[in-house]
Scaffold this active site. Structure first.
Site, PDB file in Angstrom:
ATOM      1  N   GLU A   1       0.850  -1.207   0.000  1.00 29.26           N
ATOM      2  CA  GLU A   1       0.000   0.000   0.000  1.00 29.26           C
ATOM      3  C   GLU A   1       0.875   1.243   0.000  1.00 29.26           C
ATOM      4  O   GLU A   1       2.027   1.179   0.401  1.00 29.26           O
ATOM      5  CB  GLU A   1      -0.808   0.078   1.312  1.00 29.26           C
ATOM      6  CG  GLU A   1      -1.714  -1.052   1.555  1.00 29.26           C
ATOM      7  CD  GLU A   1      -2.110  -1.113   3.031  1.00 29.26           C
ATOM      8  OE1 GLU A   1      -1.905  -0.141   3.773  1.00 29.26           O
ATOM      9  OE2 GLU A   1      -2.631  -2.159   3.406  1.00 29.26           O
TER      10      GLU A   1
ATOM     11  N   LYS B   1       2.463   4.565   1.499  1.00 33.57           N
ATOM     12  CA  LYS B   1       2.717   5.039   2.866  1.00 33.57           C
ATOM     13  C   LYS B   1       2.336   6.519   2.893  1.00 33.57           C
ATOM     14  O   LYS B   1       3.051   7.370   2.358  1.00 33.57           O
ATOM     15  CB  LYS B   1       4.184   4.840   3.235  1.00 33.57           C
ATOM     16  CG  LYS B   1       4.484   5.215   4.670  1.00 33.57           C
ATOM     17  CD  LYS B   1       5.884   4.817   5.038  1.00 33.57           C
ATOM     18  CE  LYS B   1       6.200   5.091   6.492  1.00 33.57           C
ATOM     19  NZ  LYS B   1       5.850   6.403   6.980  1.00 33.57           N
TER      20      LYS B   1
ATOM     21  N   ASP C   1       1.659  10.286   3.871  1.00 34.34           N
ATOM     22  CA  ASP C   1       2.440  11.219   4.664  1.00 34.34           C
ATOM     23  C   ASP C   1       1.478  12.166   5.366  1.00 34.34           C
ATOM     24  O   ASP C   1       1.145  13.231   4.867  1.00 34.34           O
ATOM     25  CB  ASP C   1       3.379  11.985   3.721  1.00 34.34           C
ATOM     26  CG  ASP C   1       4.571  12.523   4.460  1.00 34.34           C
ATOM     27  OD1 ASP C   1       4.703  12.220   5.662  1.00 34.34           O
ATOM     28  OD2 ASP C   1       5.375  13.238   3.840  1.00 34.34           O
TER      29      ASP C   1
ATOM     30  N   TYR D   1      -5.945   1.815   7.110  1.00 34.88           N
ATOM     31  CA  TYR D   1      -5.103   0.754   6.550  1.00 34.88           C
ATOM     32  C   TYR D   1      -4.822  -0.423   7.469  1.00 34.88           C
ATOM     33  O   TYR D   1      -4.041  -1.291   7.124  1.00 34.88           O
ATOM     34  CB  TYR D   1      -3.778   1.341   6.056  1.00 34.88           C
ATOM     35  CG  TYR D   1      -3.115   2.315   7.014  1.00 34.88           C
ATOM     36  CD1 TYR D   1      -2.698   1.906   8.280  1.00 34.88           C
ATOM     37  CD2 TYR D   1      -2.906   3.642   6.645  1.00 34.88           C
ATOM     38  CE1 TYR D   1      -2.091   2.790   9.142  1.00 34.88           C
ATOM     39  CE2 TYR D   1      -2.295   4.530   7.510  1.00 34.88           C
ATOM     40  CZ  TYR D   1      -1.888   4.096   8.760  1.00 34.88           C
ATOM     41  OH  TYR D   1      -1.297   4.969   9.618  1.00 34.88           O
TER      42      TYR D   1
ATOM     43  N   LYS E   1      11.005   3.285   2.113  1.00 30.87           N
ATOM     44  CA  LYS E   1      10.995   4.746   2.006  1.00 30.87           C
ATOM     45  C   LYS E   1      11.553   5.180   0.659  1.00 30.87           C
ATOM     46  O   LYS E   1      12.591   4.689   0.231  1.00 30.87           O
ATOM     47  CB  LYS E   1      11.845   5.366   3.122  1.00 30.87           C
ATOM     48  CG  LYS E   1      11.353   5.033   4.525  1.00 30.87           C
ATOM     49  CD  LYS E   1      10.153   5.842   4.921  1.00 30.87           C
ATOM     50  CE  LYS E   1      10.501   7.206   5.359  1.00 30.87           C
ATOM     51  NZ  LYS E   1      10.402   7.508   6.741  1.00 30.87           N
TER      52      LYS E   1
ATOM     53  N   CYS F   1      14.029  50.247   3.567  1.00 35.31           N
ATOM     54  CA  CYS F   1      13.824  49.437   2.364  1.00 35.31           C
ATOM     55  C   CYS F   1      15.173  49.182   1.674  1.00 35.31           C
ATOM     56  O   CYS F   1      15.900  50.148   1.385  1.00 35.31           O
ATOM     57  CB  CYS F   1      12.872  50.156   1.412  1.00 35.31           C
ATOM     58  SG  CYS F   1      12.747  49.322  -0.178  1.00 35.31           S
TER      59      CYS F   1
ATOM     60  N   CYS G   1      14.839  51.262  -1.900  1.00 40.52           N
ATOM     61  CA  CYS G   1      14.713  52.722  -2.016  1.00 40.52           C
ATOM     62  C   CYS G   1      15.111  53.452  -0.738  1.00 40.52           C
ATOM     63  O   CYS G   1      15.036  54.686  -0.677  1.00 40.52           O
ATOM     64  CB  CYS G   1      13.286  53.101  -2.418  1.00 40.52           C
ATOM     65  SG  CYS G   1      12.102  52.830  -1.090  1.00 40.52           S
TER      66      CYS G   1
ATOM     67  N   CYS H   1       7.489  48.321   2.618  1.00 41.56           N
ATOM     68  CA  CYS H   1       7.945  49.621   2.150  1.00 41.56           C
ATOM     69  C   CYS H   1       6.697  50.275   1.568  1.00 41.56           C
ATOM     70  O   CYS H   1       6.041  49.704   0.697  1.00 41.56           O
ATOM     71  CB  CYS H   1       9.000  49.431   1.056  1.00 41.56           C
ATOM     72  SG  CYS H   1       9.340  50.952   0.168  1.00 41.56           S
TER      73      CYS H   1
ATOM     74  N   CYS I   1       8.711  53.108  -5.103  1.00 45.77           N
ATOM     75  CA  CYS I   1       9.874  52.234  -4.882  1.00 45.77           C
ATOM     76  C   CYS I   1      10.087  51.369  -6.133  1.00 45.77           C
ATOM     77  O   CYS I   1       9.171  50.676  -6.586  1.00 45.77           O
ATOM     78  CB  CYS I   1       9.624  51.357  -3.664  1.00 45.77           C
ATOM     79  SG  CYS I   1      10.855  50.079  -3.432  1.00 45.77           S
TER      80      CYS I   1
HETATM   81  S1  IVH Z   1       0.548   0.165   8.939  1.00 48.96           S
HETATM   82  C1  IVH Z   1       1.105  -1.863  13.048  1.00 48.96           C
HETATM   83  N1  IVH Z   1       0.074   1.282   6.631  1.00 48.96           N
HETATM   84  O1  IVH Z   1       3.584   5.234   8.802  1.00 48.96           O
HETATM   85  C2  IVH Z   1       1.276  -1.258  11.715  1.00 48.96           C
HETATM   86  N2  IVH Z   1       1.127   2.613   8.308  1.00 48.96           N
HETATM   87  O2  IVH Z   1       6.350   5.225   9.758  1.00 48.96           O
HETATM   88  C3  IVH Z   1       0.552  -0.005  11.572  1.00 48.96           C
HETATM   89  N3  IVH Z   1       1.548   4.935   7.624  1.00 48.96           N
HETATM   90  O3  IVH Z   1       2.854   4.896  12.218  1.00 48.96           O
HETATM   91  C4  IVH Z   1       1.008   0.843  10.460  1.00 48.96           C
HETATM   92  N4  IVH Z   1       0.696   4.758   5.596  1.00 48.96           N
HETATM   93  O4  IVH Z   1       1.294   6.362  10.747  1.00 48.96           O
HETATM   94  C5  IVH Z   1       0.589   1.457   7.861  1.00 48.96           C
HETATM   95  N5  IVH Z   1      -0.465   2.132   4.554  1.00 48.96           N
HETATM   96  C6  IVH Z   1       0.044   2.308   5.772  1.00 48.96           C
HETATM   97  C7  IVH Z   1       0.575   3.547   6.191  1.00 48.96           C
HETATM   98  C8  IVH Z   1       1.126   3.654   7.478  1.00 48.96           C
HETATM   99  C9  IVH Z   1       1.275   5.579   6.484  1.00 48.96           C
HETATM  100  C10 IVH Z   1       2.222   5.568   8.779  1.00 48.96           C
HETATM  101  C11 IVH Z   1       1.683   5.161  10.129  1.00 48.96           C
HETATM  102  C12 IVH Z   1       2.862   4.595  10.858  1.00 48.96           C
HETATM  103  C13 IVH Z   1       4.009   5.244  10.152  1.00 48.96           C
HETATM  104  C14 IVH Z   1       5.293   4.511  10.338  1.00 48.96           C
END
Ligand code: IVH
Length: 695
Positions: A135, A137, A139, A248, A341, A435, A438, A453, A458
């Protein structure tokens, strides 16, 4: 979630409620159904991104429910859509314990790390190959939700992993999170779900635009804004930020007969989806072995910037739940999952100097000059550090080692100074009192963070104003870019905006780098700009707090630009999204004699001040129709095509929904086209058909 039969019924009920809205008795008698109808439309709009009624109809039904509940308090239920609108402010947040500790994830950065992870999983399971679920990740900020007997009872931040803050009120503002969900049909009595609250790139830009319009400082990136929003005091403010959430992970589950209802993680995602959640069901893939994982994640990194939200990697999870249990957890992370990552978009570098730039409104912006550093595909050598408060808050000093971040399409920013690296030679950043261009004294209004300014002559401001006027989103005068404007200004060939239309080309011919062709191009572009739609001119004037969206609203409200001379602040405030601050600024601009003089001069020089759209558009086929472009266009630039739509009174929308009238498809169109095909009412046309349509 809903069968076709249920969808038909709910749509029929939608019409019945609208039809019988005057009949109080009918509404009271069928209030549960009305709630179901609203929940159904929330689900379509917020989870599926596919509205089946328009905003007006939704608001009408919502008000109908709210009014009925107000008159019959005993009819209110905990999961009523009206209960999202928390009126009370949060007075601090109670600390609560998670049912299961919220662990983090182990990290990996390259194929070798993933192979190592797979080896350990195989050792722990005695299996030759492992099936994984992958899946994105996300942010954002992680949250945990608890539902008991189908009702959302608690939402919590991650906190220290063992206990977090109770943010239930705030989470109820996120409309893709259901207040109740039919878990009982799976025999589930209590469930704890983990997910991530995120802000999409579109919501982030929209939020920043609204901050600019209110004259407030903008926010730096979607992640911090999402995280900061969770602990905000006023829940209504969260609603305005249009946050989203992806779910998730099921971390705890209690059923009434203790049977296993799912055997894989993918099945759990499907179950959550079926219960109305935006789970990662549609984003996940299940693969047969680690090599497929490696192939998939490395290919996905390329697609990262095309997603509507920020991700910082992928998460790889052992799909089989029994195997997850067998592998167990460490004190920090589960052994059955790992984060992969993507390449860092952060780097450290040195802040070598600060320059102060004067913008077109006179605002003085400090810009940090950095030792050039390569992040996320570009070299960064200078970054705006916004204002004096920002410098203080981040404790920035010249000579500091600083952490820089560049995420997706968000402009680079300084995350922090690395204090440990200081050696005592660093110098404080001293904000100028005069400024830098000027030399006039700078001023700061009480509630503002910005020094300005106020000398309208200016040089810096004048040049910046011309640059803005000619820029792509304003009058779009090609060949009259920043470099040429600066050059012409220094040579006394262009001193203010009207002079653009009086440039003495006989003098330009003598300049180095200006051939016949480039001069003809420049002349043509200047001439063409005279007929730009009114909103471009308004935006180009650089009136404070008037961004592109407000400029469009303003343009649509008048026949002629100078009509604004007679508008009162109250009248201006009647316009959509025009608050008191914006209204005052517009009124101030149009009551200034030299501004009016400049506009009259522009009119004399042939610039169109009339709202031509008002005269021609209503009858055009495109008027009031919504458009979305997808894929690569071959004949037109996307921005020009969008401008044409707007010129003829159409609207540009950002996503596929039932509100979309036309999807214009270029080469290599992707998911938007697939989605549009499922909605019958959308007309899918090619670029050629689009050109024919506009005639
Ligand atoms: S699973 C016990 N799935 O990434 C496992 N985490 O760096 C629970 N995060 O603390 C996490 N997308 O906040 C999972 N598809 C995803 C995620 C995800 C983002 C975050 C989550 C976690 C952090 C770890």
């Amino acid at each position: 979630m809903y069968s076709q039969k249920e969808i038909n019924e709910l749509l029929e009920q939608t019409s019945l409620f609208i039809k019988n809205s005057e009949d109080k008795h009918y509404i009271e008698l069928n209030i549960t159904q009305l709630r179901n109808v609203l929940k159904f439309h929330e689900y379509n709009y917020y989870v599926l991104n596919n509205a089946l009624i328009n905003d007006y109809e939704y608001d009408f039904l919502f008000k109908l429910l709210a009014d009925t509940e107000k008159n019959n308090e005993h009819l209110i239920t905990q999961d009523s859509p009206t209960q999202r609108v928390g009126s009370s402010l949060n007075e601090g947040f109670a600390t609560v314990q998670h049912l299961v500790p919220m662990l983090s994830l182990d990290n990996s950065y390259e194929a070798a790390d993933l192979l190592d992870f797979d080896r350990k999983v195989k050792e722990g399971s005695n299996l030759p190959t492992i099936e994984y679920c992958i899946e994105p990740k996300f942010d954002g900020a992680s949250i945990s939700l608890i539902y008991e007997n189908d009702i959302l009872v608690r939402a919590t931040t991650r906190g220290n992993g063992v206990e977090g803050d109770d943010i239930t009120n705030n989470i109820k503002q996120i409309r893709s999170i259901p207040l109740s969900a039919p878990f009982s049909k799976y025999g589930i009595q209590q469930i704890e779900i983990r997910g991530e609250v995120i802000m999409t790139k579109a919501a982030f830009h929209q939020y920043n635009e609204s901050l600019i319009q209110q004259g407030l400082p903008t926010v730096a990136n979607p992640r911090n804004t999402a995280a900061g929003s969770l602990r905000i005091k006023n829940p209504q403010e969260i609603a305005a930020r249009n946050l989203d959430a992806f779910l998730y992970h099921v971390s705890y589950l209690q059923t009434n007969n203790n049977t296993h209802i799912t055997t894989t993680h993918a099945e759990q995602l499907a179950m959550l989806w079926d219960c109305g959640f935006r789970s990662t069901e549609k984003e996940k893939v299940v693969v047969k072995n680690i090599q497929e994982v490696i192939n998939y994640v490395s290919a996905f990194e390329e697609k990262r910037d095309n997603l509507p939200y920020e991700i910082d990697g992928m998460v790889i999870k052992v799909n089989n739940l029994a195997l997850q249990d067998k592998l167990g957890i460490t004190s920090h992370h589960p052994r059955w999952a790992i984060a992969y990552k993507f390449k860092a978009r952060q780097a450290t570098t040195t802040l070598i100097a600060v320059e102060f730039q004067v913008g077109r409104t006179g605002a003085v912006t400090p810009v940090a000059k950095l030792t050039p550093v390569f992040i996320g595909g570009v070299t960064v050598s200078s970054i705006s550090i916004h204002n004096e408060d920002y410098i203080k808050e981040k404790d920035l000093k010249i000579g500091d080692t600083v952490l820089i971040e560049r995420a997706g399409d968000v402009i680079p920013q300084i995350v922090k100074s690395i204090i440990d690296k200081r050696n005592g030679t660093e110098q404080s950043i001293v904000f100028p009192t005069k400024c830098p261009v000027c030399n006039n004294t700078l001023y700061k209004e009480d509630e503002e963070a910005v020094w300005r300014c106020i000398n309208i002559e200016c040089t810096a401001q004048v040049v910046e104003k011309i640059i803005h006027f000619a820029s792509k989103d304003a009058m779009d005068i090609k060949n009259l870019g920043e470099a040429n404007i600066r050059k012409f200004y220094t040579l006394n060939l262009l001193k203010d905006i009207p002079e653009i239309y009086k440039i003495d080309f006989t003098k330009i011919v003598t300049l180095e780098g200006f051939g016949k062709k480039s001069i003809t191009n420049l002349q043509t572009a200047i001439e063409a700009s005279k007929q730009q739609p009114l909103y471009r001119l308004i935006y180009g004037l650089g009136i404070r707090f008037v961004g592109e969206t407000t400029a469009k609203t303003l343009a649509n409200s008048v026949e002629h630009l100078l009509d604004f001379q007679h508008k009162t602040i109250e009248e201006l405030q009647q316009l959509e999204d025009v608050g008191i601050k914006v209204a005052k600024s517009i009124q101030q601009f149009f009551s200034n004699a030299s501004n009016i003089h400049m506009l009259q001069e522009l009119a004399q020089l042939g610039v169109q001040l009339k709202n031509l759209k008002k005269e021609t558009v209503q009858s055009h086929e495109l008027a009031e129709q919504s458009f979305l472009f997808t894929g690569t266009l071959t004949k037109l630039k996307r921005s020009d095509a969008e401008a044409l739509v707007e010129q003829y009174g159409g609207k540009i929308v950002s996503s596929v929904s039932a509100k979309l009238n036309y999807l214009v498809v270029g080469a290599d169109a992707g998911s938007k086209l697939e989605k549009a095909k499922k909605i019958n009412s959308i007309k899918i046309i090619s670029e050629e058909e689009f050109l024919k349509l506009i005639g």
